[in-house]
Design a protein around this motif. Structure first.
Motif, short mmCIF file in Angstrom:
data_model
loop_
_atom_site.label_atom_id
_atom_site.label_comp_id
_atom_site.label_asym_id
_atom_site.label_seq_id
_atom_site.Cartn_x
_atom_site.Cartn_y
_atom_site.Cartn_z
N GLU A 297 24.49 56.40 59.83
CA GLU A 297 25.26 57.64 59.64
C GLU A 297 24.56 58.53 58.62
N TYR A 299 25.39 62.01 56.20
CA TYR A 299 26.41 62.92 55.68
C TYR A 299 25.76 63.97 54.77
N TYR A 328 25.59 58.59 63.82
CA TYR A 328 26.54 59.68 63.61
C TYR A 328 25.97 60.65 62.58
N TYR A 330 27.32 63.87 60.15
CA TYR A 330 28.48 64.60 59.62
C TYR A 330 27.99 65.67 58.64
N ASN A 334 32.35 61.39 53.49
CA ASN A 334 33.16 60.28 53.96
C ASN A 334 34.36 60.15 53.02
N HIS A 358 34.10 62.67 57.70
CA HIS A 358 34.77 61.50 58.25
C HIS A 358 35.90 61.16 57.30
N ASN A 360 38.50 58.87 57.62
CA ASN A 360 39.16 57.57 57.68
C ASN A 360 38.53 56.63 56.66
#
Length: 361
Positions: A297, A299, A328, A330, A334, A358, A360
Motif C-alpha cells: 500500500e 499513502y 493499493y 491512497y 490510514n 483508508h 477502517n
C-alpha cells in the motif's frame, strides 16, 4: 580496540576542561580469533568538547551503543560513523546528551544493527548541519520477532536537527540489504528541519524493508504501544519519499506514524519496484494463488497521525513506470486526516487507487 571488553571508549577527553582540538577517531576492529565487546563507544568525549571532526569505525566486534558525537559534550565539527561487519545494538550519528554543530553521517556497508539506527542524537542535542544515513549492505533488525527501526533524525523528544535529512537505502552490487522494521525520514520523538526551505528525503533504490517506510517521524500517543504521554514528532521542511526499486512488505507513507506531522508539502514518488508476481489460477477455485505486489500500500498521508501543514500545503502521490507493482494507492492517510490530496498515475500494476484515504482502523 582489537580484543577484550570495555564499558566505555571515548576518542575525546573526560572532564569539561579536557578539550580536544583535532580529529579524533575510535575504531572497533576485533582480531578474528579473539572476542571484543564494548558497552559504549564515542567519537567525542565524556564531558569535554571536541573542536574538529570525529569518526567512529565499527569494523568487527560487538558494541551496545555507538555515537558519532560525545556523551555530554558537543562536537564543533562533523561526525561520521562507519559500520562494516560489526554488530551494534544502537547507532547514533550525533551524541548521547549533546549535539553536533555541523553534519552527521552514517555509512552502513555491512554488519548488523539490532535495535535502532539514528542519524541524530539519543536523549538530547541538536545537529545543526545536514544529516545523511546511507545503507548499502547489511541487516537491520534480526527477523519479524526482533525488529529495529531506521530514523533520519534522533531518538528522544529533546533531539532536533536544523538542516536537511537524507536517508538512502541503496543496496550495492552483489550486496544485500534487509531491514526488519520501519524506516523513517524523521525522528522517533524529536523534530527535524528548522525551516520550510529544508528537506527530509527518504529514498529506496533497492533492498527489502520488512515493515513500513515513512517520510515523517514516529511520535507517541498515550496508551499506544505502552506510551504514557502524547509526543508529536515534527518535520518542519518538505518531505520527499522516492522509491526507485526494491520491496516494502507493508506500507509506504508520506507522513508520520503515530503522532506529529510534516509542516510543509509531502510528495511520494514511486518510480519502480521489484518485480510483480501475477495471480495464478482462477479466484475461488482450488489451487488459486493471489498476486504478490512489491509494495502492499502507498499513502500520501500518515498512519494514525493527521497531516496538519502550516498553510495550504498538499500531499501528493505520483506513480511512474508501467512495471511498478502496488496493491493499493491512497492519496490520504490510514485512519488519519489530510488537508488536500493529489494523485497522479502515469503507469503501474496497481490493484486499486483512491483519491482519499483508508478509514477502517
Amino acid at each position: 580496540a582489537t580484543e577484550g571488553s570495555a564499558a566505555k571508549i571515548f576518542a575525546g577527553g573526560k572532564g569539561a576542561t579536557a578539550v580536544v582540538t583535532g580529529n579524533p577517531t575510535a575504531v572497533l576492529n576485533k582480531t578474528d580469533d579473539k572476542t571484543l565487546t564494548v558497552t559504549e563507544i564515542y567519537g567525542g568525549g565524556d564531558a569535554a568538547e571536541v573542536t574538529g571532526n570525529t569518526a567512529v569505525t565499527l569494523t568487527k566486534g560487538t558494541v551496545t551503543n555507538a555515537f558519532g558525537g560525545g556523551n555530554a559534550a558537543a562536537i564543533n565539527g562533523n561526525t561520521t560513523v562507519s559500520i562494516a561487519s560489526a554488530t551494534a545494538s544502537n547507532v547514533y550519528g550525533g551524541g548521547n546528551l549533546a549535539g553536533v554543530t555541523q553534519t552527521a553521517t552514517i555509512n552502513m556497508t555491512g554488519g548488523n544493527v539490532t535495535t535502532g539506527l539514528y542519524g541524530g542524537c539519543n536523549t538530547s542535542g541538536i545537529v545543526t548541519g545536514n544529516i545523511a544515513v546511507n545503507v548499502t549492505n547489511g541487516t537491520i533488525g534480526t527477523d519479524a520477532e526482533h525488529e529495529a527501526n531506521v530514523h533520519g533524525g534522533g531518538y528522544g523528544k529533546n533531539t532536533a536537527t536544523e538542516g536537511n535529512v537524507t536517508v538512502t537505502i541503496a543496496q550495492g552490487e552483489g550486496k544485500s540489504v534487509n531491514i526488519w522494521g520501519d524506516v523513517y525520514g524523521g525522528s522517533a520523538l524529536g523534530n527535524v528541519n528548522d525551516a520550510a526551505t529544508d528537506q527530509t528525503k527518504v529514498q529506496l533504490d533497492n533492498g527489502t524493508i520488512h515493515g513500513c517506510l515513512y517520510g515523517g517521524g514516529l511520535g507517541a500517543k498515550n496508551g499506544v504501544d505502552g506510551a504514557t504521554a502524547d509526543i508529536a514528532a515534527l518535520v518542519n521542511g518538505t518531505v520527499n519519499v522516492i522509491v526507485n526499486g526494491g520491496t516494502v512488505t507493508e506500507q509506504v507513507f508520506g507522513c508520520n506514524n503515530v503522532n506529529g506531522t510534516p509542516k510543509s508539502n509531502v510528495t511520494v514518488t514511486i518510480n519502480g519496484t521489484n518485480a510483480h508476481t501475477p495471480a495464478s489460477g482462477t479466484e475461488g477455485q482450488p489451487g488459486y494463488t493471489p498476486a504478490v505486489y512489491a509494495i502492499s500500500e502507498v499513502y500520501g498521508g500518515g498512519n494514525m497521525a493527521h497531516y496538519a501543514p502550516a498553510g495550504s500545503e498538499v500531499c501528493k502521490v505520483i506513480v511512474n513506470n508501467c512495471e511498478s507493482s502496488i496493491g493499493y494507492v491512497y492519496g490520504g492517510g490510514n485512519a488519519a486526516n489530510v488537508t488536500s490530496t493529489d494523485v497522479t498515475i502515469n503507469g503501474g500494476i496497481i490493484g486499486q487507487v483512491f483519491g482519499g484515504g483508508h478509514g477502517n482502523k
